[in-house]
Motif scaffolding. Structure first.
Motif, PDB file in Angstrom:
ATOM      1  N   ALA C  29       0.824  -1.211   0.000  1.00 57.96           N
ATOM      2  CA  ALA C  29       0.000   0.000   0.000  1.00 57.96           C
ATOM      3  C   ALA C  29       0.854   1.256   0.000  1.00 57.96           C
ATOM      4  CB  ALA C  29      -0.934   0.002   1.216  1.00 57.96           C
ATOM      5  N   ALA C  32       2.680   1.072  -3.749  1.00 59.07           N
ATOM      6  CA  ALA C  32       1.787   1.020  -4.914  1.00 59.07           C
ATOM      7  C   ALA C  32       0.359   1.207  -4.445  1.00 59.07           C
ATOM      8  CB  ALA C  32       1.963  -0.316  -5.650  1.00 59.07           C
ATOM      9  N   PRO C  33       0.027   2.417  -3.975  1.00 63.74           N
ATOM     10  CA  PRO C  33      -1.256   2.601  -3.273  1.00 63.74           C
ATOM     11  C   PRO C  33      -2.491   2.342  -4.126  1.00 63.74           C
ATOM     12  CG  PRO C  33      -0.049   4.696  -3.479  1.00 63.74           C
ATOM     13  CD  PRO C  33       0.865   3.614  -3.950  1.00 63.74           C
ATOM     14  N   ALA C  34      -2.369   2.423  -5.443  1.00 62.01           N
ATOM     15  CA  ALA C  34      -3.565   2.252  -6.271  1.00 62.01           C
ATOM     16  C   ALA C  34      -3.807   0.805  -6.670  1.00 62.01           C
ATOM     17  CB  ALA C  34      -3.450   3.120  -7.528  1.00 62.01           C
ATOM     18  N   VAL C  35      -2.903  -0.089  -6.327  1.00 63.49           N
ATOM     19  CA  VAL C  35      -3.019  -1.469  -6.818  1.00 63.49           C
ATOM     20  C   VAL C  35      -3.901  -2.300  -5.894  1.00 63.49           C
ATOM     21  CG1 VAL C  35      -1.722  -3.588  -7.315  1.00 63.49           C
ATOM     22  CG2 VAL C  35      -0.818  -1.357  -8.007  1.00 63.49           C
ATOM     23  N   ARG C  36      -4.806  -3.046  -6.477  1.00 63.85           N
ATOM     24  CA  ARG C  36      -5.665  -3.957  -5.732  1.00 63.85           C
ATOM     25  C   ARG C  36      -4.859  -5.167  -5.263  1.00 63.85           C
ATOM     26  NH1 ARG C  36     -11.420  -6.299  -6.475  1.00 63.85           N
ATOM     27  NH2 ARG C  36     -11.873  -4.413  -7.641  1.00 63.85           N
ATOM     28  N   ILE C  38      -5.219  -9.029  -3.741  1.00 59.99           N
ATOM     29  CA  ILE C  38      -6.130 -10.150  -3.520  1.00 59.99           C
ATOM     30  C   ILE C  38      -5.386 -11.224  -2.730  1.00 59.99           C
ATOM     31  CG2 ILE C  38      -7.427 -12.006  -4.634  1.00 59.99           C
ATOM     32  CD1 ILE C  38      -8.038 -10.138  -6.945  1.00 59.99           C
TER      33      ILE C  38
END
Lengths: 262, 262, 262
Positions: C29, C32-36, C38
């Motif tokens: 986070a 790469a704060p925009a990456v989802r 899972i």
């Protein structure tokens, strides 16, 4: 790193089999839909405030600047206070039972504390038994949106905050005696002693009388053999290569472990 | 609150040790990448439709308006129908085995139902044993993107939906007898009886013959003592302060609990 | 489907009771704060590389194009390599112990491999025991942001990658003998045999001598009876309708199961 919350984290003893965690996520998603939520763990043993405090304190340094909600709260609904703490490295929200203090210290120390009594910040109905959903999540959402901590309620003197007792740590004359702080999923035994207390110990030591390698990682010991090392939280720890040190040592949090020179 | 889905929630008995939950998340992320996914729980006991229904119904009121997928589905791949239900407070997707109905009622009641037979809405290959991934997640993604429920398949008469039997609840003459609805992570015993049925009971009661405090939170009873209260889902519940009521009462979902005046 | 990462997935044996998973989420986070992100599972049994490899390989085909981090890593901190693999269907990051290969093959095969030695890609301090947080998550974040794999470190000859032994699968003369690959949450027993090996078997078979239905879903057998079918990962599997086949067969991963014609 700055003072704009980029996430809300959750640390609880709610377990994963009920809808409790999801209700907290739901309250956060309704009030602060753009904020990322990170689950630290929901498997703190029920009411084990010390364990919750240790896990939280060791995890928050790796999270984005944010609002860290923790709920291990056997006193929910009684006169124990709900609080928010401000530290240079983040905000903390939860019960005033000692749970939040080590994390606040890991984030630079408590610089302000408030009691969560502003009714405008709480849920529409506040149950007596689920303050995670009805108090702490709504407060965290407002903080995550940038509202100032001081609006959550009146200031609390940090000196009045409930604190956990300091764990036993004693090092002298080549003997290190320390309380077990946590036992992790792998059975690794983490002591309350900071890593530098291992400096100067020889490459072979005794842990509660068992032979052990003083190494840097699990594989430094032969399979099945104890290894004493500085763990990823910079604490002294004991592991067994491909085994469970907690079983080998028959030890649990709160017990004392003694490391000696043979 | 409105009719634009802001999340997809997942409630299953898939457990957390396999890749089943992630496969559902993956299907949702591919088809509806901007939609937030909230896990309610994946630890419903295998095939325990009643438990799944209770957890879902008590959680959805706290989630954003959205599409709630639930899969506790021992009949997967047989002739049981896959359905979507529309309620004023959200949409529900899952098997037609009673699982979705209590949540639909908590969201205002079933106003429309369809059978999920539109092949254009399903995955490219539909396995016989994993409809969460191949049927329900693809349907939920399309609904989350705003497609109308009516396009998922033909309308179903709500009167034909499979329903779970109503649990036993009987209150008269100072005696409350009710079925155990759930036992939570803390061992708290939630009854099928709504909270107001506690009104009028005195401050000391008997629960299956054990002395109990009629209170509002765990700490209203001394440590180790039973407390009867209205829980955070507004149901009558029994707890033990710092203990597990389910163990004290030796009771489980489906059993009857009787609360009497001493 | 293309080569721009749309998610980072995590598959580990870290368990859910500590802060290990959250620390990895936090590193991702921050970088790469925009990456989802899972979570595939964090309940791979400790050090069970084969189980981790199987779960990952069966799940990645359903995830968005992305960076798949897997950590089941008893050799952490020793000389075992940390690697990234590029496949047509995604990128994989983890230890060089065989864990990633089956997933790479499910994504089209290894087309490039590098050793993770670029210090600029790692965390500020690299512990000896937590490479998920200090090596693999930082590398995954950079890959998710679009940095080329070749910058993570020097190329590795794919022929030198550590591989798990091939499981036993033998089919001839109406007899199918295969190793158990996984046992899932429901006790379903998945064999290493691909689904087409069931073709031609009659509607009644024997599994380790027990009578079984050759069907397509659990409900094709009466309650409590074994059913042999092609599962949702296209493997031959054995289940018990409303029961646990692993218990009925008393079998575990690595054991051999034999299916014969009565």
């Amino acid at each position: 790193m700055n003072g704009t919350p980029q996430c809300v984290s959750l640390t609880t003893d709610y377990g994963l089999a009920d809808g409790f965690v999801a209700a907290c996520h739901g309250v956060l998603a309704r009030l602060a839909p753009a904020v990322r939520v990170i689950d630290v763990t929901h498997l703190i043993p029920p009411a084990d405030v010390r364990r919750g405090a240790a896990v939280l304190a060791q995890t928050v340094p790796y999270l984005p600047w944010g609002v860290h909600v923790a709920v291990v709260d056997p006193g929910v609904g009684t006169t124990r206070r709900g609080i928010a703490l401000a530290a240079p490295g983040g905000l903390l929200v939860g019960p005033d039972n000692g749970l939040l203090i080590p994390a606040a210290e890991a984030l630079g120390g408590v610089v302000a504390a408030v009691e969560l009594t502003n009714p405008a910040w709480l849920g529409p109905v506040v149950s007596r038994t689920f303050h995670g959903r009805d108090v702490f999540a709504p407060v965290a959402a407002r903080l995550a949106l940038g509202a100032p901590v001081a609006e959550a309620g009146p200031a609390v003197d940090p000196g009045t905050l409930v604190r956990l007792p300091e764990p036993v740590v004693h090092a002298a004359d080549g003997v290190l005696r320390a309380e077990v702080l946590t036992v992790d999923h792998f059975g690794n035994v983490q002591l309350a002693a900071p890593g530098p207390l291992l400096d100067g110990l020889p490459s072979r030591v005794l842990v509660n009388g068992h032979e052990a390698v003083h190494g840097r990682t699990f594989g430094d010991a032969p399979q099945g053999v104890l290894v004493v090392y500085v763990d990823s939280a910079a604490q002294v720890a004991v592991a067994v290569n491909t085994g469970r040190a907690a079983d080998t040592l028959n030890t649990a949090p709160g017990d004392l472990v003694t490391i000696t020179t043979p």
